[in-house]
Design an enzyme around this catalytic site. Structure first.
Site, PDB file in Angstrom:
ATOM      1  N   ARG A 165      -5.160   9.091   4.957  1.00 57.36           N
ATOM      2  CA  ARG A 165      -5.458   7.691   4.618  1.00 57.36           C
ATOM      3  C   ARG A 165      -4.799   7.377   3.283  1.00 57.36           C
ATOM      4  O   ARG A 165      -4.252   8.260   2.627  1.00 57.36           O
ATOM      5  CB  ARG A 165      -6.970   7.369   4.643  1.00 57.36           C
ATOM      6  CG  ARG A 165      -7.933   8.408   4.223  1.00 57.36           C
ATOM      7  CD  ARG A 165      -7.844   8.812   2.794  1.00 57.36           C
ATOM      8  NE  ARG A 165      -7.863   7.685   1.876  1.00 57.36           N
ATOM      9  CZ  ARG A 165      -7.463   7.733   0.635  1.00 57.36           C
ATOM     10  NH1 ARG A 165      -6.981   8.866   0.120  1.00 57.36           N
ATOM     11  NH2 ARG A 165      -7.511   6.682  -0.148  1.00 57.36           N
ATOM     12  N   GLY A 166      -4.868   6.091   2.895  1.00 57.75           N
ATOM     13  CA  GLY A 166      -4.142   5.645   1.707  1.00 57.75           C
ATOM     14  C   GLY A 166      -2.804   5.096   2.169  1.00 57.75           C
ATOM     15  O   GLY A 166      -2.093   5.740   2.957  1.00 57.75           O
ATOM     16  N   ALA A 167      -2.473   3.884   1.691  1.00 56.49           N
ATOM     17  CA  ALA A 167      -1.336   3.162   2.263  1.00 56.49           C
ATOM     18  C   ALA A 167      -0.022   3.959   2.313  1.00 56.49           C
ATOM     19  O   ALA A 167       0.587   4.077   3.382  1.00 56.49           O
ATOM     20  CB  ALA A 167      -1.153   1.839   1.510  1.00 56.49           C
TER      21      ALA A 167
ATOM     22  N   ARG B  80      -4.217   1.144  12.245  1.00 55.72           N
ATOM     23  CA  ARG B  80      -4.967   0.453  11.192  1.00 55.72           C
ATOM     24  C   ARG B  80      -4.169  -0.795  10.779  1.00 55.72           C
ATOM     25  O   ARG B  80      -2.954  -0.719  10.631  1.00 55.72           O
ATOM     26  CB  ARG B  80      -5.195   1.374   9.971  1.00 55.72           C
ATOM     27  CG  ARG B  80      -6.031   2.614  10.301  1.00 55.72           C
ATOM     28  CD  ARG B  80      -6.440   3.368   9.056  1.00 55.72           C
ATOM     29  NE  ARG B  80      -7.443   2.642   8.279  1.00 55.72           N
ATOM     30  CZ  ARG B  80      -7.785   2.972   7.035  1.00 55.72           C
ATOM     31  NH1 ARG B  80      -7.190   3.992   6.424  1.00 55.72           N
ATOM     32  NH2 ARG B  80      -8.708   2.281   6.391  1.00 55.72           N
TER      33      ARG B  80
ATOM     34  N   GLN C  38     -14.318   7.578  -0.841  1.00 56.77           N
ATOM     35  CA  GLN C  38     -13.017   8.135  -1.259  1.00 56.77           C
ATOM     36  C   GLN C  38     -13.012   8.507  -2.743  1.00 56.77           C
ATOM     37  O   GLN C  38     -12.322   9.432  -3.151  1.00 56.77           O
ATOM     38  CB  GLN C  38     -11.889   7.122  -0.990  1.00 56.77           C
ATOM     39  CG  GLN C  38     -11.539   6.904   0.466  1.00 56.77           C
ATOM     40  CD  GLN C  38     -12.291   5.728   1.054  1.00 56.77           C
ATOM     41  OE1 GLN C  38     -13.392   5.402   0.623  1.00 56.77           O
ATOM     42  NE2 GLN C  38     -11.720   5.094   2.047  1.00 56.77           N
TER      43      GLN C  38
ATOM     44  N   ASP D 194      -3.173  -1.954  -0.726  1.00 53.12           N
ATOM     45  CA  ASP D 194      -2.797  -1.769   0.686  1.00 53.12           C
ATOM     46  C   ASP D 194      -1.793  -2.806   1.154  1.00 53.12           C
ATOM     47  O   ASP D 194      -0.998  -2.566   2.053  1.00 53.12           O
ATOM     48  CB  ASP D 194      -4.033  -1.790   1.578  1.00 53.12           C
ATOM     49  CG  ASP D 194      -4.808  -0.511   1.379  1.00 53.12           C
ATOM     50  OD1 ASP D 194      -5.608  -0.451   0.430  1.00 53.12           O
ATOM     51  OD2 ASP D 194      -4.561   0.447   2.133  1.00 53.12           O
TER      52      ASP D 194
ATOM     53  N   ASN E 271      -7.029  -4.378  -1.367  1.00 53.40           N
ATOM     54  CA  ASN E 271      -7.292  -2.961  -1.651  1.00 53.40           C
ATOM     55  C   ASN E 271      -8.706  -2.662  -1.156  1.00 53.40           C
ATOM     56  O   ASN E 271      -9.408  -3.559  -0.663  1.00 53.40           O
ATOM     57  CB  ASN E 271      -7.121  -2.663  -3.148  1.00 53.40           C
ATOM     58  CG  ASN E 271      -7.130  -1.167  -3.447  1.00 53.40           C
ATOM     59  OD1 ASN E 271      -6.381  -0.406  -2.813  1.00 53.40           O
ATOM     60  ND2 ASN E 271      -7.952  -0.734  -4.371  1.00 53.40           N
ATOM     61  N   LYS E 272      -9.102  -1.435  -1.298  1.00 51.12           N
ATOM     62  CA  LYS E 272     -10.399  -0.973  -0.796  1.00 51.12           C
ATOM     63  C   LYS E 272     -11.539  -1.929  -1.155  1.00 51.12           C
ATOM     64  O   LYS E 272     -11.603  -2.429  -2.278  1.00 51.12           O
ATOM     65  CB  LYS E 272     -10.652   0.427  -1.362  1.00 51.12           C
ATOM     66  CG  LYS E 272     -11.948   1.094  -0.988  1.00 51.12           C
ATOM     67  CD  LYS E 272     -12.182   1.126   0.514  1.00 51.12           C
ATOM     68  CE  LYS E 272     -11.032   1.730   1.285  1.00 51.12           C
ATOM     69  NZ  LYS E 272     -11.085   1.409   2.728  1.00 51.12           N
TER      70      LYS E 272
HETATM   71  O1  MRU Z   1      -9.221   3.133   3.792  1.00 47.17           O
HETATM   72  P1  MRU Z   1      -8.270   3.889   2.914  1.00 47.17           P
HETATM   73  O2  MRU Z   1      -8.868   5.127   2.324  1.00 47.17           O
HETATM   74  O3  MRU Z   1      -6.952   4.153   3.601  1.00 47.17           O
HETATM   75  O4  MRU Z   1      -7.981   2.884   1.711  1.00 47.17           O
HETATM   76  C1  MRU Z   1      -7.165   3.304   0.665  1.00 47.17           C
HETATM   77  C2  MRU Z   1      -7.035   2.330  -0.437  1.00 47.17           C
HETATM   78  O5  MRU Z   1      -7.616   1.272  -0.429  1.00 47.17           O
HETATM   79  C3  MRU Z   1      -6.083   2.696  -1.536  1.00 47.17           C
HETATM   80  O6  MRU Z   1      -6.516   2.202  -2.761  1.00 47.17           O
HETATM   81  C4  MRU Z   1      -4.700   2.130  -1.204  1.00 47.17           C
HETATM   82  O7  MRU Z   1      -4.302   2.484   0.082  1.00 47.17           O
HETATM   83  C5  MRU Z   1      -3.671   2.570  -2.174  1.00 47.17           C
HETATM   84  S1  MRU Z   1      -3.295   4.289  -1.999  1.00 47.17           S
HETATM   85  C6  MRU Z   1      -2.062   4.691  -3.102  1.00 47.17           C
END
Ligand code: MRU
Length: 343
Positions: free
Chosen positions: A45-47, A85, A192, A233, A243-244
């Site tokens: 996970r994470g963009a 996603r 996270q 994201d 973002n999250k």
């Molecule tokens: O749902 P996730 O864990 O994929 O969400 C991740 C985030 O919101 C991060 O802050 C974002 O992807 C940036 S990662 C460098």
């Protein structure tokens, strides 16, 4: 350095982020469908990490498909990965890059096509680490020495091919000799922050204090936090940033307390096709992530729960956006366009 996602002769190997920090386990995806499942279930996970995994997934799909079926199968490979996603634009950016590669290979021998896809996936991986180091170089001067930085979710090595975006800026500041302490929001409901940010900062010996999300305002008011740094994201062309979930509240609290709020993200997270954040699709995840914690119910049976995985922070709360090409300041419409063009 933690290996988030790797191309190996056995397949795409990922550290299982659903198991951290209780156990360090690796998952080997041998097919593109398994990569898609890993993205959907948040093993990875994470963009940026999702983008790298998707590029490797497309390459796996090309390797697993007989040459005479590739023309028919290629759109299905891309579609399967794209439907995992909806919010992180890096997923679609990576798939589009692989689609352009496929178009450029029209008429090439099957062996050449396979080799080109593997090389491109490895390039996406390597570029991501280099990009994060550049984000770190641009962002490190913004981090005040001897103060705390608050971050939300995990925008670290685990959310990228390595080094991280928001945590990359913190790492670069520490490497530059600054004394930095991190407050990590736990980041309900998927945790996270508690599970991943704390774990990876501890691996690097960077001091970190875990707080629950509802403590952020208290600490932002305390005068101990020099800045907030988060990842993204998807960033619309006016600088509105998805973002999250919970990032928006942190941004408003930062403004209220005159604490700079920085977004650290690669150019591939910009979606210049979108006028504003209102057009960013927000993923809605299962209610059980809210009603349960690690499978244990924390609400009465049958409770209705909402679970948007992201929120959008309006550009007026964003002090600056740190990219690999430099730091964008308001008005973002002009500064982001200039950075994207490489001016
Ligand atoms: O749902 P996730 O864990 O994929 O969400 C991740 C985030 O919101 C991060 O802050 C974002 O992807 C940036 S990662 C460098």
């Amino acid at each position: 350095m933690v290996e988030t996602v790797q191309w190996t002769p056995q397949g795409v190997v990922m550290i299982d982020q659903t198991k951290l920090p209780r156990s360090v386990e690796f998952v080997t995806c041998k097919t593109y469908q398994e990569v898609a499942d890993a993205i959907r279930t948040m093993v990875v996970r994470g963009a940026p990490a999702i983008g790298v995994a998707a590029a490797m997934g497309v390459a796996l799909g090309v390797l697993q498909t007989p040459a005479d079926r590739l023309a028919a199968e290629f759109p299905r490979i891309c579609e399967t990965l794209a439907s995992t996603r909806p919010t992180a634009v890096n997923l679609f950016w990576a798939i589009d890059r692989m689609k352009r590669l496929y178009a450029s290979l029209d008429g090439s021998a099957p062996e050449r096509i396979r080799q080109a896809f593997v090389e491109e996936a490895l390039l996406v991986y390597e570029e991501d680490i280099a990009i994060n180091r550049a984000i770190g170089r641009h962002g490190a001067p913004l981090v005040p020495d001897g103060m705390s930085v608050l971050t939300h979710c995990n925008a670290g090595a685990l959310a990228t091919a390595g080094y991280g975006t928001a945590l990359g800026v913190i790492r670069a500041a520490v490497e530059a000799g600054k004394k930095v302490h991190v407050f990590a929001d736990e980041t309900r409901p998927f945790l996270q922050g508690a599970r991943l940010t704390v774990w990876e900062l501890q691996q690097d010996g960077i001091p970190v204090t875990l707080i629950t999300d509802n403590m952020a305002g208290h600490f932002l008011k305390s005068g101990r936090i020099g800045c907030v740094i988060v990842g993204a994201d998807r960033i619309a062309r006016n600088g509105d940033t998805a973002n999250k979930i919970g990032t928006y509240s942190v941004a408003v609290l930062a403004r209220e307390n005159n604490v700079p709020f920085y977004v650290a993200a690669p150019i591939s997270t910009l979606d210049l096709t979108l006028e504003s954040g209102a057009q960013i699709p927000i993923e809605e995840r299962a209610a059980e992530e809210v009603t349960h914690v690690f499978g244990v119910p924390v609400a009465p049976e049958g409770t209705a729960a909402a679970n948007p995985a992201f929120d959008v922070t309006p550009n007026r709360y964003v002090t600056a956006i740190i990219t690999e090409k430099g730091v964008a300041r308001p008005p973002y419409e002009a500064s982001l366009a200039a950075l994207a063009k490489g001016e």
